[in-house]
Enzyme design. Structure first.
Site, PDB file in Angstrom:
ATOM      1  N   SER A 127       0.925  -1.087   0.053  1.00  0.00           N
ATOM      2  CA  SER A 127      -0.237  -0.111  -0.050  1.00  0.00           C
ATOM      3  C   SER A 127       0.853   1.297  -0.143  1.00  0.00           C
ATOM      4  O   SER A 127       1.971   1.132   0.493  1.00  0.00           O
ATOM      5  CB  SER A 127      -0.932   0.050   1.188  1.00  0.00           C
ATOM      6  OG  SER A 127      -1.720  -1.053   1.546  1.00  0.00           O
ATOM      7  N   PRO A 129       0.013   5.751   0.262  1.00  0.00           N
ATOM      8  CA  PRO A 129      -0.901   6.769   0.792  1.00  0.00           C
ATOM      9  C   PRO A 129      -2.052   7.114  -0.250  1.00  0.00           C
ATOM     10  O   PRO A 129      -3.156   7.053   0.038  1.00  0.00           O
ATOM     11  CB  PRO A 129      -0.055   8.238   0.622  1.00  0.00           C
ATOM     12  CG  PRO A 129       1.338   7.697   1.065  1.00  0.00           C
ATOM     13  CD  PRO A 129       1.383   6.685   0.592  1.00  0.00           C
ATOM     14  N   GLY A 132      -4.426   2.234  -2.051  1.00  0.00           N
ATOM     15  CA  GLY A 132      -4.883   1.216  -0.837  1.00  0.00           C
ATOM     16  C   GLY A 132      -5.401   0.074  -1.438  1.00  0.00           C
ATOM     17  O   GLY A 132      -5.027  -0.929  -1.929  1.00  0.00           O
ATOM     18  N   TRP A 159       1.291   1.690   5.875  1.00  0.00           N
ATOM     19  CA  TRP A 159       0.543   0.726   6.631  1.00  0.00           C
ATOM     20  C   TRP A 159       1.455  -0.511   6.827  1.00  0.00           C
ATOM     21  O   TRP A 159       0.918  -1.400   6.623  1.00  0.00           O
ATOM     22  CB  TRP A 159      -0.882   0.338   6.043  1.00  0.00           C
ATOM     23  CG  TRP A 159      -1.687   1.556   5.645  1.00  0.00           C
ATOM     24  CD1 TRP A 159      -1.988   2.183   4.480  1.00  0.00           C
ATOM     25  CD2 TRP A 159      -2.188   2.423   6.730  1.00  0.00           C
ATOM     26  NE1 TRP A 159      -2.675   3.105   4.560  1.00  0.00           N
ATOM     27  CE2 TRP A 159      -2.838   3.364   6.129  1.00  0.00           C
ATOM     28  CE3 TRP A 159      -2.139   2.558   8.155  1.00  0.00           C
ATOM     29  CZ2 TRP A 159      -3.737   4.486   6.426  1.00  0.00           C
ATOM     30  CZ3 TRP A 159      -2.631   3.602   8.662  1.00  0.00           C
ATOM     31  CH2 TRP A 159      -3.791   4.482   7.766  1.00  0.00           C
ATOM     32  N   GLY A 345     -21.993  -3.776  29.397  1.00  0.00           N
ATOM     33  CA  GLY A 345     -22.632  -2.481  29.923  1.00  0.00           C
ATOM     34  C   GLY A 345     -21.407  -1.473  29.991  1.00  0.00           C
ATOM     35  O   GLY A 345     -20.345  -1.424  29.243  1.00  0.00           O
ATOM     36  N   GLU A 369      -5.279  -6.038   4.829  1.00  0.00           N
ATOM     37  CA  GLU A 369      -5.231  -7.364   3.893  1.00  0.00           C
ATOM     38  C   GLU A 369      -6.596  -7.366   3.141  1.00  0.00           C
ATOM     39  O   GLU A 369      -6.993  -8.205   2.616  1.00  0.00           O
ATOM     40  CB  GLU A 369      -5.048  -8.447   4.526  1.00  0.00           C
ATOM     41  CG  GLU A 369      -3.527  -8.312   5.145  1.00  0.00           C
ATOM     42  CD  GLU A 369      -2.771  -9.622   5.424  1.00  0.00           C
ATOM     43  OE1 GLU A 369      -3.214 -10.770   4.747  1.00  0.00           O
ATOM     44  OE2 GLU A 369      -1.696  -9.516   6.076  1.00  0.00           O
ATOM     45  N   THR A 371     -10.411  -4.936   2.425  1.00  0.00           N
ATOM     46  CA  THR A 371     -11.163  -4.329   3.142  1.00  0.00           C
ATOM     47  C   THR A 371     -12.559  -5.457   2.823  1.00  0.00           C
ATOM     48  O   THR A 371     -12.452  -6.035   1.976  1.00  0.00           O
ATOM     49  CB  THR A 371     -11.950  -2.901   2.753  1.00  0.00           C
ATOM     50  OG1 THR A 371     -12.068  -2.998   1.054  1.00  0.00           O
ATOM     51  CG2 THR A 371     -10.739  -1.683   3.034  1.00  0.00           C
ATOM     52  N   SER A 372     -13.474  -5.328   3.578  1.00  0.00           N
ATOM     53  CA  SER A 372     -14.688  -6.104   3.208  1.00  0.00           C
ATOM     54  C   SER A 372     -15.109  -5.835   2.055  1.00  0.00           C
ATOM     55  O   SER A 372     -15.869  -6.844   1.643  1.00  0.00           O
ATOM     56  CB  SER A 372     -15.884  -6.096   4.369  1.00  0.00           C
ATOM     57  OG  SER A 372     -15.131  -6.356   5.540  1.00  0.00           O
TER      58      SER A 372
HETATM   59  N1  CAA Z   1      -3.994 -14.819  -7.497  1.00  0.00           N
HETATM   60  C1  CAA Z   1      -3.186 -14.765  -8.467  1.00  0.00           C
HETATM   61  N2  CAA Z   1      -3.316 -13.649  -9.573  1.00  0.00           N
HETATM   62  C2  CAA Z   1      -4.012 -12.666  -9.073  1.00  0.00           C
HETATM   63  C3  CAA Z   1      -5.077 -12.761  -7.847  1.00  0.00           C
HETATM   64  C4  CAA Z   1      -4.756 -13.577  -7.134  1.00  0.00           C
HETATM   65  N3  CAA Z   1      -5.758 -13.803  -5.990  1.00  0.00           N
HETATM   66  N4  CAA Z   1      -5.785 -11.536  -8.139  1.00  0.00           N
HETATM   67  C5  CAA Z   1      -5.414 -10.988  -9.208  1.00  0.00           C
HETATM   68  N5  CAA Z   1      -4.365 -11.730  -9.811  1.00  0.00           N
HETATM   69  C6  CAA Z   1      -3.711 -11.188 -11.053  1.00  0.00           C
HETATM   70  C7  CAA Z   1      -4.897 -11.074 -12.304  1.00  0.00           C
HETATM   71  O1  CAA Z   1      -5.026 -12.842 -12.848  1.00  0.00           O
HETATM   72  C8  CAA Z   1      -4.144 -10.327 -13.174  1.00  0.00           C
HETATM   73  O2  CAA Z   1      -3.271 -10.974 -14.017  1.00  0.00           O
HETATM   74  P1  CAA Z   1      -3.427 -11.222 -15.420  1.00  0.00           P
HETATM   75  O3  CAA Z   1      -3.474  -9.673 -15.904  1.00  0.00           O
HETATM   76  O4  CAA Z   1      -2.228 -11.868 -16.086  1.00  0.00           O
HETATM   77  O5  CAA Z   1      -4.840 -11.723 -15.841  1.00  0.00           O
HETATM   78  C9  CAA Z   1      -3.475  -9.198 -12.411  1.00  0.00           C
HETATM   79  O6  CAA Z   1      -3.173 -10.132 -11.008  1.00  0.00           O
HETATM   80  C10 CAA Z   1      -4.370  -8.200 -11.933  1.00  0.00           C
HETATM   81  O7  CAA Z   1      -5.296  -8.519 -11.637  1.00  0.00           O
HETATM   82  P2  CAA Z   1      -6.633  -7.668 -11.472  1.00  0.00           P
HETATM   83  O8  CAA Z   1      -6.952  -7.122 -12.995  1.00  0.00           O
HETATM   84  O9  CAA Z   1      -8.152  -8.563 -10.960  1.00  0.00           O
HETATM   85  O10 CAA Z   1      -6.367  -6.021 -10.711  1.00  0.00           O
HETATM   86  P3  CAA Z   1      -6.974  -5.265 -10.025  1.00  0.00           P
HETATM   87  O11 CAA Z   1      -6.371  -4.016 -10.155  1.00  0.00           O
HETATM   88  O12 CAA Z   1      -8.403  -5.106 -10.549  1.00  0.00           O
HETATM   89  O13 CAA Z   1      -7.164  -5.393  -8.694  1.00  0.00           O
HETATM   90  C11 CAA Z   1      -7.950  -6.344  -6.419  1.00  0.00           C
HETATM   91  C12 CAA Z   1      -7.763  -6.571  -7.704  1.00  0.00           C
HETATM   92  C13 CAA Z   1      -8.530  -7.604  -5.784  1.00  0.00           C
HETATM   93  C14 CAA Z   1      -8.949  -5.279  -6.224  1.00  0.00           C
HETATM   94  C15 CAA Z   1      -6.730  -6.062  -5.664  1.00  0.00           C
HETATM   95  O14 CAA Z   1      -6.176  -4.757  -6.011  1.00  0.00           O
HETATM   96  C16 CAA Z   1      -6.772  -6.140  -4.105  1.00  0.00           C
HETATM   97  O15 CAA Z   1      -6.674  -7.206  -3.413  1.00  0.00           O
HETATM   98  N6  CAA Z   1      -6.814  -5.015  -3.449  1.00  0.00           N
HETATM   99  C17 CAA Z   1      -6.726  -4.799  -2.070  1.00  0.00           C
HETATM  100  C18 CAA Z   1      -5.235  -4.692  -1.795  1.00  0.00           C
HETATM  101  C19 CAA Z   1      -4.957  -5.441  -0.181  1.00  0.00           C
HETATM  102  O16 CAA Z   1      -5.374  -6.434   0.119  1.00  0.00           O
HETATM  103  N7  CAA Z   1      -3.819  -4.413   0.531  1.00  0.00           N
HETATM  104  C20 CAA Z   1      -3.688  -4.883   1.677  1.00  0.00           C
HETATM  105  C21 CAA Z   1      -1.869  -4.700   1.698  1.00  0.00           C
HETATM  106  S1  CAA Z   1      -1.272  -5.497   2.935  1.00  0.00           S
HETATM  107  C22 CAA Z   1      -1.758  -4.744   4.549  1.00  0.00           C
HETATM  108  O17 CAA Z   1      -2.937  -4.599   4.856  1.00  0.00           O
HETATM  109  C23 CAA Z   1      -0.809  -4.394   5.677  1.00  0.00           C
HETATM  110  C24 CAA Z   1      -0.237  -5.146   6.471  1.00  0.00           C
HETATM  111  O18 CAA Z   1       0.856  -5.000   6.480  1.00  0.00           O
HETATM  112  C25 CAA Z   1      -1.211  -6.274   7.109  1.00  0.00           C
END
Ligand code: CAA
Length: 390
Positions: A127, A129, A132, A159, A345, A369, A371-372
């Protein structure tokens, strides 16, 4: 605890985690929360006990355990302190799994082995700024040096869990150029260590919950990363991160269940002791219904998580069920801790009693990791993919 019958190994891991949590975490968790400080030596102790190499094969100095063993330990530790659990979850699920599955032999030797022994703590920096939920819009830029010996990284990561003391940080950065952007295909993963020139720990977040876990920004100002620290193939970093998050989401689900189970256990104790209108409040149907719903929701979320863990260990892709597990467990944790505060309470609203912290700690499980809302998008996409074109 789980409906699933446990093997001897799973039971002994659970017992080990229970003993560690009771002796070394529970007595201190409220103080760590008040001080917003996590003692580094607790991480070292977790390493000694094997909790930081649970999913790493023995050939890389890990315990080579099944996913259910790991989730049972994580849930137990989360019930004692969610801040300790997030260190364990991020370390076991994200940087170590990326090294295991996509790293070179040399990278595994140099970083994965000490991480599996708990001598090095791992972090994950995806992530930013302004990136996200839309993770592939990240801007941190990596440029190859003229001699090709290194990459120069510039940008800000946000984060980052364990960011003040992490020894190995898996950083996702753009390796495409401004005139030829390649979207998610322009992102690569780099192994970064804090000793590299240009590495700066930035703002430490002042959070609602998980206060003991240090969450920071990292600022890279021409951070010089040796070329051999590129993980796997250039341009594959986003896919590596997404694949690892499939597993990470199981860890956060277990963490959420630990928080929820602790809230139920405290509520059962309190409802038995607290008297109003001349009887323990657990004799009132209003309280019984709450306790019953809390238990039913926890068990159903746990059953889905454990079934997903088994599917993962059979080698199945768990993207959809991982998101379902995290969604259900985190929303259960928020709902259950809300009921717990209500049962306590006024005493639920003060720091002297444990459910106030559990309520604050639960909220982040619906956010990090993915959001919902992101989990629902992932689930819906998988449903549509199975159904085919409309
Ligand atoms: N497994 C394998 N490949 C995947 C995948 C998965 N689960 N999800 C996506 N991909 C691949 C896709 O197949 C695609 O590849 P191709 O172009 O070759 O087909 C590529 O990745 C791009 O995928 P999308 O087009 O689906 O990408 P998108 O931009 O639409 O985003 C999303 C998808 C699911 C919304 C993703 O951006 C996402 O998960 N967002 C949330 C991010 C997140 O969880 N951040 C948390 C960070 S960690 C944290 O919280 C801090 C910590 O330290 C705890």
């Amino acid at each position: 605890m789980p409906l699933t019958p446990l093997t001897e190994t799973q039971q002994s891991i659970l017992d080990l985690a229970r003993g560690f949590a009771a002796d070394e975490i529970t007595p201190h968790a409220a103080q760590w929360d008040r001080d917003a400080h996590f003692p580094r030596e607790v991480a070292a102790r977790m390493g000694e006990l094997g909790f930081l190499g649970m999913l790493i094969p023995e050939e890389y100095d890990g315990l080579g355990l099944d996913t259910l063993s790991y989730l049972l330990a994580l849930e137990t530790i989360a019930a004692a302190d969610a801040s300790t659990a997030v260190l364990m979850s991020v370390h076991n699920s994200l940087p170590t799994q990326m090294l295991l599955h996509f790293g070179s032999d040399a990278q595994r030797e140099r970083y994965l082995k000490p991480m599996a022994r708990g001598e090095m703590i791992g972090a994950f920096a995806l992530s930013e700024p302004e990136a996200g939920s839309d993770a592939s819009s990240l801007r941190c830029q990596a440029v190859r040096s003229d001699d090709g010996a290194s990459w120069l990284l510039s940008g800000t990561k946000s984060w980052v869990t364990s960011g003040t003391f992490a020894d190995v940080i898996m950083v996702m950065a753009r390796t495409d150029t401004p005139d030829a952007r390649r979207g998610s295909k322009g992102i690569s993963a780099f192994i970064v260590t804090p000793d590299l020139p240009g590495f700066h720990v930035g703002k430490k977040e002042d959070k609602m919950g998980l206060r003991a876990s240090p969450t920071v920004q990292l600022n890279f100002d021409g951070l010089r990363v040796p070329a051999e620290n590129l993980l796997g193939t250039e341009g594959q970093g986003f896919v590596y991160a997404m694949r690892s998050l499939d597993n990470g989401r199981l860890g956060i689900a277990a963490q959420a269940l630990g928080i929820a189970q602790a809230a139920l256990d405290h509520s059962l104790d309190y409802a038995g002791q607290r008297k109003q209108f001349k009887q323990p409040i657990r004799d009132f149907q209003a309280i019984q219904f709450k306790l019953a719903d809390m238990a039913a929701r926890i068990e159903s979320a746990r059953a889905l998580l454990h079934a997903t863990a088994a599917a993962k260990d059979r080698g199945e892709t768990i993207t959809q069920y991982g998101s379902m597990s995290k969604l259900l467990a985190s929303e259960t944790a928020m709902w259950v801790t809300t009921q717990a505060v209500q049962i306590f309470g006024g005493y639920g609203y003060v720091k002297e009693y444990p459910v106030e912290k559990l309520f604050r700690d639960a909220k982040i499980t619906e956010i990090y990791e993915g959001t919902s809302e992101i989990q629902r998008i992932v689930i819906a996409r998988e449903l549509y993919a199975t159904r085919g074109p409309a």
